[in-house]
Design a protein around this motif. Sequence first.
Motif, PDB file in Angstrom:
ATOM      1  N   THR A  27      45.379  33.465  39.212  1.00 19.17           N
ATOM      2  CA  THR A  27      45.283  32.670  37.984  1.00 19.17           C
ATOM      3  C   THR A  27      46.078  31.373  38.034  1.00 19.17           C
ATOM      4  N   GLU A  28      47.059  31.273  38.929  1.00 21.69           N
ATOM      5  CA  GLU A  28      47.837  30.034  39.028  1.00 21.69           C
ATOM      6  C   GLU A  28      46.946  28.862  39.428  1.00 21.69           C
ATOM      7  N   TYR A  29      45.938  29.106  40.252  1.00 19.42           N
ATOM      8  CA  TYR A  29      45.083  28.038  40.744  1.00 19.42           C
ATOM      9  C   TYR A  29      43.698  28.030  40.089  1.00 19.42           C
ATOM     10  N   LEU A  30      43.322  29.110  39.456  1.00 12.78           N
ATOM     11  CA  LEU A  30      41.977  29.191  38.894  1.00 12.78           C
ATOM     12  C   LEU A  30      41.722  28.131  37.832  1.00 12.78           C
ATOM     13  N   ALA A  31      42.702  27.838  37.015  1.00 10.62           N
ATOM     14  CA  ALA A  31      42.504  26.877  35.929  1.00 10.62           C
ATOM     15  C   ALA A  31      42.105  25.507  36.450  1.00 10.62           C
ATOM     16  N   LEU A  32      42.539  25.175  37.655  1.00 12.00           N
ATOM     17  CA  LEU A  32      42.215  23.872  38.234  1.00 12.00           C
ATOM     18  C   LEU A  32      40.758  23.803  38.669  1.00 12.00           C
ATOM     19  N   ASN A  33      40.140  24.929  38.950  1.00 14.51           N
ATOM     20  CA  ASN A  33      38.782  24.954  39.466  1.00 14.51           C
ATOM     21  C   ASN A  33      37.743  25.326  38.424  1.00 14.51           C
ATOM     22  N   GLU A  34      38.153  26.035  37.385  1.00 12.22           N
ATOM     23  CA  GLU A  34      37.186  26.584  36.434  1.00 12.22           C
ATOM     24  C   GLU A  34      36.445  25.500  35.669  1.00 12.22           C
ATOM     25  N   SER A  35      37.017  24.299  35.564  1.00 11.73           N
ATOM     26  CA  SER A  35      36.364  23.242  34.794  1.00 11.73           C
ATOM     27  C   SER A  35      35.031  22.822  35.409  1.00 11.73           C
ATOM     28  N   LYS A  36      34.792  23.082  36.696  1.00 13.45           N
ATOM     29  CA  LYS A  36      33.526  22.684  37.319  1.00 13.45           C
ATOM     30  C   LYS A  36      32.346  23.332  36.609  1.00 13.45           C
ATOM     31  N   PHE A  37      32.461  24.599  36.301  1.00  8.58           N
ATOM     32  CA  PHE A  37      31.369  25.312  35.640  1.00  8.58           C
ATOM     33  C   PHE A  37      31.179  24.786  34.227  1.00  8.58           C
ATOM     34  N   TRP A  38      32.277  24.662  33.472  1.00  9.81           N
ATOM     35  CA  TRP A  38      32.226  24.175  32.089  1.00  9.81           C
ATOM     36  C   TRP A  38      31.591  22.787  32.043  1.00  9.81           C
ATOM     37  N   VAL A  39      32.100  21.864  32.845  1.00  8.61           N
ATOM     38  CA  VAL A  39      31.598  20.489  32.854  1.00  8.61           C
ATOM     39  C   VAL A  39      30.151  20.443  33.326  1.00  8.61           C
ATOM     40  N   GLY A  40      29.823  21.236  34.342  1.00  9.68           N
ATOM     41  CA  GLY A  40      28.464  21.243  34.862  1.00  9.68           C
ATOM     42  C   GLY A  40      27.440  21.669  33.830  1.00  9.68           C
ATOM     43  N   GLU A  41      27.739  22.720  33.065  1.00  8.30           N
ATOM     44  CA  GLU A  41      26.781  23.197  32.067  1.00  8.30           C
ATOM     45  C   GLU A  41      26.682  22.231  30.881  1.00  8.30           C
ATOM     46  N   TYR A  42      27.831  21.648  30.462  1.00 12.21           N
ATOM     47  CA  TYR A  42      27.752  20.683  29.366  1.00 12.21           C
ATOM     48  C   TYR A  42      27.077  19.391  29.817  1.00 12.21           C
ATOM     49  N   ASN A  43      27.107  19.096  31.103  1.00 14.37           N
ATOM     50  CA  ASN A  43      26.367  17.960  31.635  1.00 14.37           C
ATOM     51  C   ASN A  43      24.867  18.189  31.474  1.00 14.37           C
ATOM     52  N   LYS A  44      24.405  19.408  31.776  1.00 14.91           N
ATOM     53  CA  LYS A  44      22.992  19.754  31.585  1.00 14.91           C
ATOM     54  C   LYS A  44      22.617  19.662  30.109  1.00 14.91           C
ATOM     55  N   ILE A  45      23.504  20.143  29.249  1.00 13.85           N
ATOM     56  CA  ILE A  45      23.254  20.088  27.802  1.00 13.85           C
ATOM     57  C   ILE A  45      23.141  18.640  27.341  1.00 13.85           C
ATOM     58  N   PHE A  46      23.989  17.765  27.891  1.00 19.45           N
ATOM     59  CA  PHE A  46      23.935  16.342  27.524  1.00 19.45           C
ATOM     60  C   PHE A  46      22.589  15.741  27.906  1.00 19.45           C
ATOM     61  N   TYR A  47      22.115  16.031  29.124  1.00 17.94           N
ATOM     62  CA  TYR A  47      20.815  15.510  29.553  1.00 17.94           C
ATOM     63  C   TYR A  47      19.701  16.004  28.636  1.00 17.94           C
ATOM     64  N   ALA A  48      19.736  17.291  28.309  1.00 14.89           N
ATOM     65  CA  ALA A  48      18.715  17.850  27.416  1.00 14.89           C
ATOM     66  C   ALA A  48      18.760  17.164  26.053  1.00 14.89           C
ATOM     67  N   ASN A  49      19.959  16.952  25.518  1.00 16.88           N
ATOM     68  CA  ASN A  49      20.097  16.270  24.233  1.00 16.88           C
ATOM     69  C   ASN A  49      19.613  14.828  24.303  1.00 16.88           C
ATOM     70  N   MET A  50      19.868  14.173  25.431  1.00 24.19           N
ATOM     71  CA  MET A  50      19.409  12.791  25.617  1.00 24.19           C
ATOM     72  C   MET A  50      17.883  12.716  25.518  1.00 24.19           C
ATOM     73  N   VAL A  51      17.209  13.649  26.178  1.00 23.18           N
ATOM     74  CA  VAL A  51      15.747  13.668  26.121  1.00 23.18           C
ATOM     75  C   VAL A  51      15.279  13.961  24.695  1.00 23.18           C
ATOM     76  N   LEU A  52      15.858  14.971  24.058  1.00 25.12           N
ATOM     77  CA  LEU A  52      15.445  15.332  22.699  1.00 25.12           C
ATOM     78  C   LEU A  52      15.662  14.181  21.711  1.00 25.12           C
ATOM     79  N   ASP A  53      16.770  13.460  21.858  1.00 25.10           N
ATOM     80  CA  ASP A  53      17.075  12.359  20.951  1.00 25.10           C
ATOM     81  C   ASP A  53      16.121  11.183  21.120  1.00 25.10           C
ATOM     82  N   ASN A  54      15.525  11.036  22.313  1.00 24.72           N
ATOM     83  CA  ASN A  54      14.704   9.853  22.599  1.00 24.72           C
ATOM     84  C   ASN A  54      13.210  10.122  22.648  1.00 24.72           C
ATOM     85  N   LEU A  55      12.782  11.369  22.529  1.00 24.95           N
ATOM     86  CA  LEU A  55      11.351  11.683  22.630  1.00 24.95           C
ATOM     87  C   LEU A  55      10.514  10.954  21.591  1.00 24.95           C
TER      88      LEU A  55
END
Length: 202
Positions: free
Chosen positions: A81-109
Motif C-alpha cells: 500500500t505504500e506504493y499503490l497510491a502512486l499507481n492507482e490513479s491510472k485506472f481512475w484517470v483512464g476511465e474518466y477520460n473515456k467518460i469525458f470523450y463520451a460526454n463530448m460526443v453527447l454534448d455536440n451531437l
Amino acid sequence: MLFAGFTSCDDFLDMEPSKSDGVVVSTLEQLDQLLNDPEVFGRQENYTALMATDDFTYFGYMYKRWKTYYPEELFYFLFDTEYLALNESKFWVGEYNKIFYANMVLDNLGDVGGTAEQKAALRAECHFIRAYSYHELVQTYCLPYTGDNGNEPGLPLKKGVNFEEVNHRSTLEETHRFIESDLEEASKIMVNLVEKHRIWRI
C-alpha cells in the motif's frame, strides 16, 4: 525597451485560459473519431482487479524479468500500500477520460449534420461507454451495493464537459441509478457491433 516588452506580456497573462480554446467540433465524423482511439478505449488499467486477487500468480522468473513486467504489478500482488497510491490513479484517470470523450460526443451531437440513425448509434455507444466505465469504477472504489446501503459514498458523476461542474461524490444509489439509466439509453439502438479492425468500439 525591456520594460515595454514586459508590459506587452502583461496583456497576454491577464487573459483567462480556457481548456477548450481552439477546439471546434463541426462534423459527425469528428465525433465518431473521438471514440476511435484504441489507446484510450482499448485499455483498462485496473491492476486492483487483475493482480490483487487470489487467482493471479507471480512466479519467481517473472520477478527477475523486469523488461517484460513492471514493478507496480508486484506492488499489487503483495498489497504494498505504500506504493499503490502512486499507481492507482491510472485506472481512475483512464476511465474518466473515456467518460469525458463520451460526454463530448453527447454534448455536440445536436450541432452536427448526419442522419438520425447515425446519431442514434453514436448516442447509444456513448451511453454504454459511460455506463461501463462507471460500473468498473464503482466496483473498485465503492462498497458493493445491497439496496440497504444506498446512502454510502458513490462516484462523482460527470454528465457533461463543463469544467465547472461540481465534482462531489454522489450516493451509491445515485451512482447505480445513473449506470442503469445509461444502459437503458444504450439499449435503444441495436447495431452490428462486430468490426474486424475496431474491436475496442462498443
